[in-house]
Scaffold this motif. Structure first.
Motif, short mmCIF file in Angstrom:
data_model
loop_
_atom_site.label_atom_id
_atom_site.label_comp_id
_atom_site.label_asym_id
_atom_site.label_seq_id
_atom_site.Cartn_x
_atom_site.Cartn_y
_atom_site.Cartn_z
N GLY A 147 -41.02 -120.44 69.05
CA GLY A 147 -39.81 -119.72 69.41
C GLY A 147 -38.79 -120.55 70.15
O GLY A 147 -37.65 -120.12 70.34
N VAL A 148 -39.17 -121.78 70.57
CA VAL A 148 -38.26 -122.64 71.34
C VAL A 148 -37.54 -123.60 70.38
O VAL A 148 -38.17 -124.22 69.53
CB VAL A 148 -39.04 -123.44 72.40
N ARG A 149 -36.24 -123.73 70.56
CA ARG A 149 -35.46 -124.57 69.64
C ARG A 149 -35.78 -126.06 69.82
O ARG A 149 -35.93 -126.78 68.84
CB ARG A 149 -33.96 -124.33 69.89
N ARG A 150 -35.89 -126.53 71.05
CA ARG A 150 -36.20 -127.94 71.30
C ARG A 150 -37.35 -128.05 72.30
O ARG A 150 -37.11 -128.18 73.51
CB ARG A 150 -34.97 -128.68 71.84
N ILE A 173 -35.18 -119.41 69.36
CA ILE A 173 -34.76 -119.24 67.96
C ILE A 173 -34.71 -117.76 67.61
O ILE A 173 -33.81 -117.29 66.92
CB ILE A 173 -35.74 -119.99 67.03
N GLU A 174 -35.69 -117.02 68.10
CA GLU A 174 -35.77 -115.59 67.89
C GLU A 174 -36.58 -114.98 69.02
O GLU A 174 -37.19 -115.71 69.81
CB GLU A 174 -36.42 -115.26 66.55
N ASP A 175 -36.59 -113.67 69.14
CA ASP A 175 -37.40 -113.05 70.17
C ASP A 175 -38.88 -113.37 69.92
O ASP A 175 -39.41 -113.08 68.84
CB ASP A 175 -37.20 -111.53 70.15
N PRO A 176 -39.55 -113.96 70.91
CA PRO A 176 -40.96 -114.34 70.70
C PRO A 176 -41.87 -113.12 70.68
O PRO A 176 -41.58 -112.11 71.30
CB PRO A 176 -41.26 -115.25 71.89
N GLN A 191 -42.47 -110.34 80.83
CA GLN A 191 -41.68 -109.40 80.04
C GLN A 191 -40.21 -109.79 79.97
O GLN A 191 -39.48 -109.33 79.10
CB GLN A 191 -41.81 -107.99 80.62
N ASN A 192 -39.75 -110.61 80.91
CA ASN A 192 -38.35 -111.07 80.87
C ASN A 192 -38.26 -112.49 81.40
O ASN A 192 -39.23 -113.01 81.98
CB ASN A 192 -37.43 -110.13 81.66
N LEU A 207 -44.30 -117.88 71.85
CA LEU A 207 -45.13 -117.89 70.66
C LEU A 207 -44.67 -116.84 69.66
O LEU A 207 -44.34 -115.71 70.05
CB LEU A 207 -46.59 -117.62 71.04
N ASP A 208 -44.66 -117.21 68.38
CA ASP A 208 -44.30 -116.24 67.34
C ASP A 208 -45.55 -115.49 66.89
O ASP A 208 -46.66 -115.74 67.36
CB ASP A 208 -43.58 -116.90 66.17
N ALA A 209 -45.38 -114.57 65.94
CA ALA A 209 -46.50 -113.71 65.50
C ALA A 209 -47.64 -114.52 64.91
O ALA A 209 -48.81 -114.21 65.11
CB ALA A 209 -45.98 -112.68 64.50
#
Length: 237
Positions: A147-150, A173-176, A191-192, A207-209
């Motif tokens: 989820g992190v761009r760099r 990049i998107e909501d993890p 949570q935030n 982390l993504d799904a």
């Protein structure tokens, strides 16, 4: 006062960093090995130990090579010990057992065995404190996950909001699927991103799904595989 209370003989520097994704100690040992060794020497003389062991997992060859360059830098014998890349190698009592073959008794400390364990980051912080009078106001943090761009390892002032650290690394990049403060094994879900970095924050993971990959729970068939795998002899079944 450890030196007065215990018969200390060994200082262990924990460079195992066994949780996935986390590489802050790895980068610190690669880039600041001389400063870490200076801090190790200060700790060793304060404790009065007669030997030093730097334990590094086998998947960190560059850190191993960097630290081995200074094995003769101190007046106290210093040995770099390569340990298996296996969780929970970074656990203090497990590490001492691997290195010495001795098990820390229940309700006792490793100091009862004559061993003191400190992290590589602690040794670097001691160097900064003693040589430059710099208190612990910052630490190296691993920012990682799909989820992190760099993704990067960055030195962050303690108290910096997670949002600012992520923004420095290009943002999300998107909501993890899951946002963690720390590693995937022992890290705390948050949570935030308004929460601050603290002195124990080793990583910020988005982390993504696919990386989370939660699976539906199944009934236990009592195969005892978990019993054999448990590093501290629990009975998970």
């Amino acid at each position: 006062n450890l030196r007065g209370k215990y018969a200390l003989h060994t200082l262990v520097i924990n460079g195992a960093e066994c949780e996935p994704y986390l590489t802050c100690d790895d980068r610190l040992m690669r880039e600041r090995a001389e400063e870490i060794v200076d801090g190790i020497g200060i700790i060793a003389r304060a404790l009065g130990v007669t030997q030093i062991v730097v334990a590094i997992e086998s998947n960190k060859p560059q850190a191993i090579a960097a630290m081995q360059r200074f094995d003769r830098a101190l007046g106290i014998p210093l040995r770099v010990q390569v340990v298996p890349t296996q969780y929970p190698m970074g656990s203090e009592k497990h590490l001492v057992k691997i290195l010495t073959g001795r098990e820390t008794p229940a309700r006792a400390l490793t100091a009862d065995l004559g061993v003191v364990v400190h992290n590589a980051g602690t040794a670097h912080a001691v160097h900064l404190a003693v040589r430059y009078g710099e208190p612990l106001i910052s630490r190296v943090v691993t920012v990682s996950g799909r989820g992190v761009r760099r993704p990067a390892n960055v030195r962050v002032l303690i108290g910096t909001p997670v949002a600012e650290v992520l923004a420095h690394c290009g943002g999300l990049i998107e909501d993890p699927e899951r946002l963690l403060l720390g590693g995937p094994m022992m890290g705390q879900p948050i949570q935030n991103t308004r929460v601050p970095v603290v002195k124990g924050t080793s990583g910020i993971l988005a982390l993504d799904a696919a990386q989370v990959a939660d699976r539906a729970q199944e009934s236990c068939i009592r195969c005892a595989g978990c019993v054999r795998a448990c590093p501290i002899g629990l009975l998970p079944l």
